[in-house]
Design an enzyme around this catalytic site. Structure first.
Site, PDB file in Angstrom:
ATOM      1  CD  GLU A 145      -3.043  -0.720   2.330  1.00  0.00           C
ATOM      2  OE1 GLU A 145      -2.800   0.122   3.218  1.00  0.00           O
ATOM      3  OE2 GLU A 145      -4.074  -1.419   2.325  1.00  0.00           O
ATOM      4  CD  GLU A 233      -4.346  -5.414   3.696  1.00  0.00           C
ATOM      5  OE1 GLU A 233      -3.137  -5.658   3.455  1.00  0.00           O
ATOM      6  OE2 GLU A 233      -4.725  -4.417   4.331  1.00  0.00           O
TER       7      GLU A 233
HETATM    8  C1  IDC Z   1      -2.665  -3.250  10.559  1.00  0.00           C
HETATM    9  C2  IDC Z   1      -2.794  -4.373  11.563  1.00  0.00           C
HETATM   10  C3  IDC Z   1      -2.473  -3.844  12.932  1.00  0.00           C
HETATM   11  C4  IDC Z   1      -1.097  -3.210  12.896  1.00  0.00           C
HETATM   12  C5  IDC Z   1      -1.021  -2.142  11.812  1.00  0.00           C
HETATM   13  C6  IDC Z   1       0.367  -1.543  11.660  1.00  0.00           C
HETATM   14  O1  IDC Z   1      -4.100  -4.923  11.495  1.00  0.00           O
HETATM   15  O2  IDC Z   1      -2.513  -4.893  13.892  1.00  0.00           O
HETATM   16  O3  IDC Z   1      -0.856  -2.599  14.142  1.00  0.00           O
HETATM   17  O4  IDC Z   1      -1.372  -2.716  10.578  1.00  0.00           O
HETATM   18  O5  IDC Z   1       1.298  -2.507  11.378  1.00  0.00           O
HETATM   19  C7  IDC Z   1      -3.990  -1.931   5.832  1.00  0.00           C
HETATM   20  C8  IDC Z   1      -2.609  -2.478   5.851  1.00  0.00           C
HETATM   21  C9  IDC Z   1      -2.440  -3.437   7.010  1.00  0.00           C
HETATM   22  C10 IDC Z   1      -3.147  -2.927   8.251  1.00  0.00           C
HETATM   23  C11 IDC Z   1      -4.649  -2.921   7.955  1.00  0.00           C
HETATM   24  C12 IDC Z   1      -5.519  -2.462   9.145  1.00  0.00           C
HETATM   25  O6  IDC Z   1      -2.231  -3.094   4.638  1.00  0.00           O
HETATM   26  O7  IDC Z   1      -1.049  -3.596   7.249  1.00  0.00           O
HETATM   27  O8  IDC Z   1      -2.872  -3.816   9.290  1.00  0.00           O
HETATM   28  N1  IDC Z   1      -4.902  -2.078   6.813  1.00  0.00           N
HETATM   29  O9  IDC Z   1      -5.147  -1.164   9.537  1.00  0.00           O
HETATM   30  N2  IDC Z   1      -4.521  -1.185   4.896  1.00  0.00           N
HETATM   31  C13 IDC Z   1      -5.757  -0.799   5.258  1.00  0.00           C
HETATM   32  C14 IDC Z   1      -6.021  -1.364   6.480  1.00  0.00           C
END
Ligand code: IDC
Length: 313
Positions: A145, A233
Protein backbone atom coordinates in the site's frame (compact mmCIF):
# COMPACT_ATOMS: atom_id res chain seq x y z
CA UNK A 1 -12.19 -33.01 -4.19
CA UNK A 2 -9.14 -31.26 -5.63
CA UNK A 3 -8.26 -27.66 -4.96
CA UNK A 4 -8.44 -24.87 -7.50
CA UNK A 5 -4.73 -25.18 -8.00
CA UNK A 6 -5.11 -28.90 -8.74
CA UNK A 7 -7.73 -28.01 -11.32
CA UNK A 8 -6.40 -24.85 -12.93
CA UNK A 9 -2.66 -24.92 -12.37
CA UNK A 10 -0.61 -21.85 -13.18
CA UNK A 11 -2.70 -18.78 -13.98
CA UNK A 12 -2.14 -15.73 -16.12
CA UNK A 13 -3.81 -12.46 -17.05
CA UNK A 14 -5.67 -12.38 -20.38
CA UNK A 15 -6.16 -9.46 -22.78
CA UNK A 16 -9.48 -8.60 -21.14
CA UNK A 17 -7.77 -8.19 -17.76
CA UNK A 18 -9.10 -11.42 -16.24
CA UNK A 19 -7.13 -13.99 -14.28
CA UNK A 20 -7.45 -17.21 -16.31
CA UNK A 21 -6.10 -20.72 -16.62
CA UNK A 22 -4.37 -22.11 -19.70
CA UNK A 23 -7.69 -22.70 -21.46
CA UNK A 24 -8.81 -19.13 -20.88
CA UNK A 25 -11.29 -19.98 -18.12
CA UNK A 26 -11.64 -17.15 -15.60
CA UNK A 27 -10.49 -18.16 -12.11
CA UNK A 28 -11.43 -16.26 -8.96
CA UNK A 29 -9.29 -16.84 -5.88
CA UNK A 30 -10.65 -16.45 -2.37
CA UNK A 31 -8.59 -16.69 0.74
CA UNK A 32 -6.80 -15.09 3.66
CA UNK A 33 -3.80 -12.95 4.43
CA UNK A 34 -1.49 -13.55 7.34
CA UNK A 35 -0.74 -10.70 9.69
CA UNK A 36 2.94 -9.66 9.82
CA UNK A 37 5.16 -12.72 9.41
CA UNK A 38 7.58 -11.49 12.10
CA UNK A 39 4.81 -11.24 14.65
CA UNK A 40 2.59 -14.22 13.87
CA UNK A 41 4.79 -16.85 12.23
CA UNK A 42 3.04 -19.67 14.07
CA UNK A 43 0.08 -19.64 11.68
CA UNK A 44 2.36 -20.45 8.77
CA UNK A 45 2.09 -24.20 9.18
CA UNK A 46 1.04 -27.04 6.92
CA UNK A 47 -1.76 -28.28 9.17
CA UNK A 48 -3.47 -24.93 9.16
CA UNK A 49 -3.01 -24.43 5.43
CA UNK A 50 -4.56 -27.85 4.81
CA UNK A 51 -7.39 -26.93 7.19
CA UNK A 52 -7.88 -23.62 5.40
CA UNK A 53 -8.13 -25.38 2.08
CA UNK A 54 -10.26 -28.34 3.17
CA UNK A 55 -12.51 -26.87 5.85
CA UNK A 56 -12.74 -23.25 4.76
CA UNK A 57 -12.54 -23.80 1.00
CA UNK A 58 -9.82 -21.16 0.66
CA UNK A 59 -7.80 -21.10 -2.56
CA UNK A 60 -5.05 -18.69 -1.63
CA UNK A 61 -2.89 -17.61 1.29
CA UNK A 62 -1.09 -14.27 1.28
CA UNK A 63 2.17 -14.06 3.23
CA UNK A 64 2.36 -10.45 4.46
CA UNK A 65 5.94 -9.45 5.16
CA UNK A 66 6.20 -5.95 6.58
CA UNK A 67 9.25 -4.09 5.34
CA UNK A 68 9.63 -1.12 7.68
CA UNK A 69 7.50 -1.82 10.76
CA UNK A 70 9.14 -3.44 13.82
CA UNK A 71 11.21 -6.46 12.75
CA UNK A 72 10.36 -5.71 9.15
CA UNK A 73 12.59 -7.08 6.41
CA UNK A 74 14.40 -3.79 5.81
CA UNK A 75 14.83 -2.66 9.40
CA UNK A 76 15.82 -5.80 11.31
CA UNK A 77 19.26 -7.43 11.42
CA UNK A 78 20.47 -10.31 9.27
CA UNK A 79 19.08 -12.90 11.66
CA UNK A 80 15.66 -11.27 11.31
CA UNK A 81 15.93 -11.40 7.51
CA UNK A 82 16.90 -15.06 7.67
CA UNK A 83 13.92 -15.82 9.95
CA UNK A 84 11.54 -14.09 7.55
CA UNK A 85 12.94 -15.95 4.56
CA UNK A 86 12.51 -19.18 6.48
CA UNK A 87 8.86 -18.39 7.25
CA UNK A 88 8.23 -17.56 3.59
CA UNK A 89 9.88 -20.78 2.54
CA UNK A 90 7.79 -22.77 5.00
CA UNK A 91 4.69 -20.94 3.75
CA UNK A 92 5.33 -21.45 0.05
CA UNK A 93 6.13 -25.13 0.55
CA UNK A 94 3.12 -25.75 2.82
CA UNK A 95 0.82 -23.93 0.39
CA UNK A 96 2.18 -25.97 -2.48
CA UNK A 97 1.79 -29.26 -0.64
CA UNK A 98 -1.87 -28.59 0.10
CA UNK A 99 -2.71 -27.04 -3.29
CA UNK A 100 -3.12 -23.38 -2.33
CA UNK A 101 -2.01 -20.43 -4.41
CA UNK A 102 0.36 -18.22 -2.43
CA UNK A 103 1.03 -14.48 -2.60
CA UNK A 104 4.41 -13.23 -1.38
CA UNK A 105 3.64 -9.70 -0.21
CA UNK A 106 6.28 -6.96 0.16
CA UNK A 107 4.18 -5.19 2.78
CA UNK A 108 5.12 -1.53 2.66
CA UNK A 109 2.99 0.68 4.91
CA UNK A 110 4.85 3.03 7.25
CA UNK A 111 7.43 3.25 4.46
CA UNK A 112 4.89 4.92 2.25
CA UNK A 113 6.88 4.99 -0.99
CA UNK A 114 8.30 1.75 -2.44
CA UNK A 115 11.31 3.69 -3.76
CA UNK A 116 12.43 4.06 -0.11
CA UNK A 117 13.59 0.46 0.04
CA UNK A 118 13.98 -0.16 -3.68
CA UNK A 119 17.43 -1.75 -3.43
CA UNK A 120 16.29 -4.15 -0.72
CA UNK A 121 13.22 -4.99 -2.81
CA UNK A 122 15.36 -5.72 -5.86
CA UNK A 123 17.60 -8.04 -3.82
CA UNK A 124 14.59 -9.71 -2.19
CA UNK A 125 12.68 -10.38 -5.40
CA UNK A 126 15.85 -11.55 -7.11
CA UNK A 127 16.29 -14.10 -4.34
CA UNK A 128 12.73 -15.33 -4.10
CA UNK A 129 11.96 -15.39 -7.82
CA UNK A 130 15.07 -17.52 -8.23
CA UNK A 131 13.85 -19.85 -5.49
CA UNK A 132 10.20 -20.15 -6.52
CA UNK A 133 10.16 -19.64 -10.28
CA UNK A 134 9.24 -23.25 -10.96
CA UNK A 135 6.35 -23.49 -8.51
CA UNK A 136 3.44 -22.27 -10.64
CA UNK A 137 1.23 -21.28 -7.67
CA UNK A 138 3.23 -18.21 -6.55
CA UNK A 139 2.19 -14.57 -7.02
CA UNK A 140 4.61 -11.73 -6.32
CA UNK A 141 3.03 -8.64 -4.73
CA UNK A 142 5.64 -5.95 -5.07
CA UNK A 143 4.26 -3.14 -2.86
CA UNK A 144 1.28 -3.53 -0.55
CA UNK A 145 0.00 0.00 0.00
CA UNK A 146 1.85 3.06 -1.23
CA UNK A 147 0.40 6.04 0.61
CA UNK A 148 0.94 9.65 1.68
CA UNK A 149 2.72 11.69 -0.95
CA UNK A 150 3.74 8.68 -3.03
CA UNK A 151 2.60 9.16 -6.63
CA UNK A 152 1.75 6.66 -9.36
CA UNK A 153 4.84 7.92 -11.17
CA UNK A 154 6.97 6.76 -8.19
CA UNK A 155 5.25 3.39 -8.09
CA UNK A 156 5.64 2.92 -11.83
CA UNK A 157 9.32 3.74 -11.63
CA UNK A 158 9.70 1.17 -8.85
CA UNK A 159 7.65 -1.47 -10.69
CA UNK A 160 9.68 -1.01 -13.85
CA UNK A 161 12.81 -1.76 -11.83
CA UNK A 162 11.43 -4.76 -9.91
CA UNK A 163 9.54 -6.52 -12.73
CA UNK A 164 12.64 -7.29 -14.87
CA UNK A 165 14.40 -8.69 -11.79
CA UNK A 166 11.50 -11.08 -11.23
CA UNK A 167 11.22 -11.93 -14.93
CA UNK A 168 14.90 -12.78 -15.13
CA UNK A 169 14.00 -15.92 -13.16
CA UNK A 170 10.27 -16.31 -13.40
CA UNK A 171 8.70 -15.73 -16.80
CA UNK A 172 5.16 -16.74 -15.99
CA UNK A 173 4.06 -15.79 -12.47
CA UNK A 174 1.44 -13.10 -12.04
CA UNK A 175 2.82 -9.92 -10.47
CA UNK A 176 0.59 -7.72 -8.30
CA UNK A 177 1.31 -4.01 -8.07
CA UNK A 178 -0.06 -1.67 -5.40
CA UNK A 179 -1.63 1.67 -6.31
CA UNK A 180 -1.54 5.13 -4.68
CA UNK A 181 -3.44 6.07 -1.54
CA UNK A 182 -3.39 2.71 0.24
CA UNK A 183 -4.06 0.80 -2.98
CA UNK A 184 -7.20 2.61 -3.94
CA UNK A 185 -6.37 5.04 -6.73
CA UNK A 186 -6.59 2.50 -9.52
CA UNK A 187 -7.66 5.30 -11.88
CA UNK A 188 -4.01 6.41 -11.97
CA UNK A 189 -3.03 3.06 -13.43
CA UNK A 190 -5.73 3.24 -16.10
CA UNK A 191 -4.43 6.62 -17.18
CA UNK A 192 -0.82 5.47 -17.35
CA UNK A 193 -0.54 1.67 -17.25
CA UNK A 194 2.67 -0.30 -16.92
CA UNK A 195 3.48 -1.53 -20.41
CA UNK A 196 6.70 -3.49 -19.92
CA UNK A 197 4.78 -6.56 -18.75
CA UNK A 198 1.35 -7.96 -19.48
CA UNK A 199 1.11 -10.58 -16.75
CA UNK A 200 0.39 -8.02 -14.13
CA UNK A 201 -2.59 -7.00 -12.01
CA UNK A 202 -3.24 -3.80 -10.12
CA UNK A 203 -4.07 -4.03 -6.45
CA UNK A 204 -7.19 -2.58 -4.87
CA UNK A 205 -7.98 -2.76 -1.14
CA UNK A 206 -11.22 -2.00 0.66
CA UNK A 207 -12.35 -1.89 4.26
CA UNK A 208 -16.10 -2.09 3.91
CA UNK A 209 -17.26 0.15 6.73
CA UNK A 210 -15.05 3.01 5.50
CA UNK A 211 -15.09 2.49 1.74
CA UNK A 212 -18.67 2.38 0.62
CA UNK A 213 -20.67 3.05 -2.52
CA UNK A 214 -18.53 5.93 -3.76
CA UNK A 215 -15.54 3.57 -3.84
CA UNK A 216 -17.56 0.78 -5.44
CA UNK A 217 -18.58 3.18 -8.21
CA UNK A 218 -14.92 4.05 -8.77
CA UNK A 219 -13.93 0.40 -8.71
CA UNK A 220 -16.63 -0.48 -11.21
CA UNK A 221 -15.67 2.33 -13.59
CA UNK A 222 -12.10 1.00 -13.68
CA UNK A 223 -13.06 -2.70 -13.81
CA UNK A 224 -15.36 -1.87 -16.72
CA UNK A 225 -12.39 -0.54 -18.65
CA UNK A 226 -10.69 -3.93 -18.39
CA UNK A 227 -7.88 -2.97 -16.01
CA UNK A 228 -6.70 -6.22 -14.38
CA UNK A 229 -7.63 -5.92 -10.69
CA UNK A 230 -6.82 -8.05 -7.67
CA UNK A 231 -8.13 -7.40 -4.14
CA UNK A 232 -5.18 -8.66 -2.12
CA UNK A 233 -6.59 -7.28 1.11
CA UNK A 234 -10.06 -6.47 2.40
CA UNK A 235 -11.78 -6.12 5.74
CA UNK A 236 -15.42 -5.95 6.77
CA UNK A 237 -14.61 -3.31 9.37
CA UNK A 238 -13.09 0.16 9.07
CA UNK A 239 -9.78 1.11 7.51
CA UNK A 240 -7.92 0.89 10.82
CA UNK A 241 -8.72 -2.83 10.90
CA UNK A 242 -10.88 -2.17 13.93
CA UNK A 243 -14.32 -1.05 15.17
CA UNK A 244 -17.57 -2.53 13.84
CA UNK A 245 -18.02 -4.86 10.93
CA UNK A 246 -20.42 -3.81 8.22
CA UNK A 247 -21.62 -6.93 6.46
CA UNK A 248 -24.11 -5.14 4.27
CA UNK A 249 -21.36 -3.05 2.67
CA UNK A 250 -19.10 -6.11 2.61
CA UNK A 251 -21.73 -8.07 0.67
CA UNK A 252 -21.99 -5.19 -1.79
CA UNK A 253 -18.26 -5.45 -2.37
CA UNK A 254 -18.18 -9.19 -2.83
CA UNK A 255 -21.06 -9.04 -5.34
CA UNK A 256 -19.15 -6.43 -7.30
CA UNK A 257 -15.96 -8.49 -7.18
CA UNK A 258 -18.00 -11.49 -8.39
CA UNK A 259 -19.37 -9.45 -11.30
CA UNK A 260 -15.85 -8.77 -12.58
CA UNK A 261 -14.25 -12.08 -11.51
CA UNK A 262 -11.91 -10.29 -9.13
CA UNK A 263 -10.04 -12.38 -6.57
CA UNK A 264 -10.22 -11.34 -2.93
CA UNK A 265 -8.20 -11.99 0.21
CA UNK A 266 -9.33 -11.19 3.74
CA UNK A 267 -7.09 -9.45 6.30
CA UNK A 268 -5.87 -11.00 8.78
CA UNK A 269 -4.90 -14.38 10.22
CA UNK A 270 -4.04 -13.67 13.85
CA UNK A 271 -5.46 -13.55 17.37
CA UNK A 272 -4.54 -9.88 17.77
CA UNK A 273 -7.09 -7.90 19.73
CA UNK A 274 -8.65 -6.15 16.73
CA UNK A 275 -11.83 -6.58 14.67
CA UNK A 276 -10.04 -7.66 11.49
CA UNK A 277 -8.20 -10.52 13.23
CA UNK A 278 -9.59 -13.93 12.35
CA UNK A 279 -9.34 -15.41 15.84
CA UNK A 280 -10.56 -14.25 19.23
CA UNK A 281 -7.75 -12.91 21.44
CA UNK A 282 -7.78 -15.84 23.87
CA UNK A 283 -7.42 -18.44 21.13
CA UNK A 284 -3.93 -19.93 21.12
CA UNK A 285 -4.59 -22.71 18.59
CA UNK A 286 -2.60 -22.68 15.39
CA UNK A 287 -4.92 -25.01 13.45
CA UNK A 288 -8.12 -27.01 13.91
CA UNK A 289 -10.23 -23.94 14.64
CA UNK A 290 -13.84 -24.24 15.80
CA UNK A 291 -16.58 -21.66 15.26
CA UNK A 292 -16.13 -20.18 18.73
CA UNK A 293 -12.46 -19.46 17.98
CA UNK A 294 -13.38 -17.15 15.11
CA UNK A 295 -14.15 -13.46 15.22
CA UNK A 296 -17.36 -12.52 13.45
CA UNK A 297 -15.66 -11.20 10.26
CA UNK A 298 -13.77 -14.42 9.69
CA UNK A 299 -16.85 -16.48 10.52
CA UNK A 300 -18.84 -14.45 7.98
CA UNK A 301 -16.33 -15.00 5.19
CA UNK A 302 -15.86 -18.68 6.00
CA UNK A 303 -19.67 -19.00 5.84
CA UNK A 304 -19.69 -17.38 2.42
CA UNK A 305 -16.96 -19.67 1.14
CA UNK A 306 -18.84 -22.68 2.47
CA UNK A 307 -22.01 -21.67 0.68
CA UNK A 308 -20.48 -20.48 -2.53
CA UNK A 309 -20.90 -22.95 -5.37
CA UNK A 310 -18.15 -21.17 -7.32
CA UNK A 311 -15.59 -21.86 -4.63
CA UNK A 312 -14.51 -25.11 -6.23
CA UNK A 313 -15.64 -24.30 -9.76
C1 IDC B 1 -2.66 -3.25 10.56
C2 IDC B 1 -2.79 -4.37 11.56
C3 IDC B 1 -2.47 -3.84 12.93
C4 IDC B 1 -1.10 -3.21 12.90
C5 IDC B 1 -1.02 -2.14 11.81
C6 IDC B 1 0.37 -1.54 11.66
O1 IDC B 1 -4.10 -4.92 11.49
O2 IDC B 1 -2.51 -4.89 13.89
O3 IDC B 1 -0.86 -2.60 14.14
O4 IDC B 1 -1.37 -2.72 10.58
O5 IDC B 1 1.30 -2.51 11.38
C7 IDC B 1 -3.99 -1.93 5.83
C8 IDC B 1 -2.61 -2.48 5.85
C9 IDC B 1 -2.44 -3.44 7.01
C10 IDC B 1 -3.15 -2.93 8.25
C11 IDC B 1 -4.65 -2.92 7.95
C12 IDC B 1 -5.52 -2.46 9.14
O6 IDC B 1 -2.23 -3.09 4.64
O7 IDC B 1 -1.05 -3.60 7.25
O8 IDC B 1 -2.87 -3.82 9.29
N1 IDC B 1 -4.90 -2.08 6.81
O9 IDC B 1 -5.15 -1.16 9.54
N2 IDC B 1 -4.52 -1.18 4.90
C13 IDC B 1 -5.76 -0.80 5.26
C14 IDC B 1 -6.02 -1.36 6.48
Amino acid sequence: MGTKYDKYGALHVNAAGRLVDRNGTAVVLRGFSTHGLSWYPQYVNRDFFAFMSEKWNADVIRLAMYTDEKDGYCVGDDANKARLLEVIDRGVKAATEVGLYVVIDWHILHDNNPLMHKDEALAFFDLIAKKYHAYGNVFYEICNEPNGDCTWKDIKEYAQAVIPVIRKHDKYAVILCGTPHWSQNIEDAVADPITIDDNLMYVFHFYADTHRKEFRDRFEAVAGKGLPLFISEFGCCDASGNYSNNFEESSGWLSLADKYDVSRIMWNISNRDETSASFVPGCTKISGFEDEDLNEGCRWFVGILAGDPAKRD
